[in-house]
Design a protein around this motif. Sequence first.
Motif, PDB file in Angstrom:
ATOM      1  N   PRO A   1     -11.993  29.729 -33.670  1.00 31.28           N
ATOM      2  CA  PRO A   1     -11.122  29.126 -34.676  1.00 31.28           C
ATOM      3  C   PRO A   1     -11.689  27.874 -35.326  1.00 31.28           C
ATOM      4  O   PRO A   1     -11.331  27.554 -36.470  1.00 31.28           O
ATOM      5  CB  PRO A   1      -9.849  28.802 -33.877  1.00 31.28           C
ATOM      6  CG  PRO A   1      -9.827  29.806 -32.781  1.00 31.28           C
ATOM      7  CD  PRO A   1     -11.267  29.966 -32.395  1.00 31.28           C
TER       8      PRO A   1
ATOM      9  N   ASP B   1     -10.934  34.245 -39.687  1.00 28.96           N
ATOM     10  CA  ASP B   1      -9.643  34.915 -39.520  1.00 28.96           C
ATOM     11  C   ASP B   1      -9.643  35.906 -38.366  1.00 28.96           C
ATOM     12  O   ASP B   1      -8.626  36.102 -37.706  1.00 28.96           O
ATOM     13  CB  ASP B   1      -9.278  35.669 -40.805  1.00 28.96           C
ATOM     14  CG  ASP B   1      -9.280  34.771 -42.018  1.00 28.96           C
ATOM     15  OD1 ASP B   1      -8.355  33.958 -42.137  1.00 28.96           O
ATOM     16  OD2 ASP B   1     -10.216  34.891 -42.841  1.00 28.96           O
TER      17      ASP B   1
ATOM     18  N   ALA C   1      -6.231  32.716 -29.240  1.00 30.22           N
ATOM     19  CA  ALA C   1      -6.777  31.780 -30.219  1.00 30.22           C
ATOM     20  C   ALA C   1      -6.201  31.992 -31.615  1.00 30.22           C
ATOM     21  O   ALA C   1      -6.560  31.269 -32.546  1.00 30.22           O
ATOM     22  CB  ALA C   1      -8.301  31.913 -30.264  1.00 30.22           C
TER      23      ALA C   1
ATOM     24  N   LEU D   1      -6.548  34.776 -33.475  1.00 26.19           N
ATOM     25  CA  LEU D   1      -7.476  35.537 -34.296  1.00 26.19           C
ATOM     26  C   LEU D   1      -7.133  37.026 -34.287  1.00 26.19           C
ATOM     27  O   LEU D   1      -6.714  37.569 -33.270  1.00 26.19           O
ATOM     28  CB  LEU D   1      -8.904  35.368 -33.779  1.00 26.19           C
ATOM     29  CG  LEU D   1      -9.460  33.942 -33.771  1.00 26.19           C
ATOM     30  CD1 LEU D   1     -10.765  33.903 -32.977  1.00 26.19           C
ATOM     31  CD2 LEU D   1      -9.683  33.452 -35.196  1.00 26.19           C
TER      32      LEU D   1
END
Length: 245
Positions: A148, A153, A188, A190
Amino acid sequence: MPTQLSVNLNKIALIRNSRGRDFPSVVHFAHLALKAGAHGVTIHPRPDQRHARYADVAALKAVVDAYPGSELNVEGYPDRTFLDVVLAAKPQQCTLVPDEPGQLTSDHGWHIERDLHKLAPIVAELKAAGIRVSLFVDPDAEQIALAPATGCDRVELYTESFAHQHELGDFTFEFARFAEAAAAATQAGLGINAGHDLNLDNLGDFLVIPDILEVSIGHALTVEALQYGFEATIARYVAILKAAH
């Protein structure tokens, strides 16, 4: 929502380049893939353009634009030439891969701790153009937890080790590594993609891992298409993806 299939067209491009003309056409096969149920197509131009060419990026973006909701994923090492091509075409997704210029195929993910200073401004430039960014990563939960900080993304899990162990018949350890890596990505914040050596035999077992948004499959799919036909092979993949959820 089922995991989505992005068909990597590099092997189609490789066959095309072997004869010096536009046959087989990656544009034609992109249309076939999307009509057969794939969500998108992937292309990975390398500096020597030995298979995918930089010109293929814009051509394939025009194809996916004709299919609402479909996506183009462009993979590659983010040198200036690659980035300029991607920024001009504005694909829906760009996957950054740490390939060396003459590398035969992708065989490792980013070392995010080491490469953070390089990746962060590149990710920012792509995202400023409205392009979703994914990083090609090994199944290393500690590295993924750092992702991150780059601003990306998604991450794409490099699945060669899982595929190899699956072929040998004992993939329990590798499955656990990938499940841990996927959990780290989810924690995280993601999204999770996956690819490399996934095929009709191993994909269903891999997708026991939850929250995989997209798989990118090309080499195996192209080989399997020699046996089953291109559109029929994609239909088999789509059925596996639907059955996994």
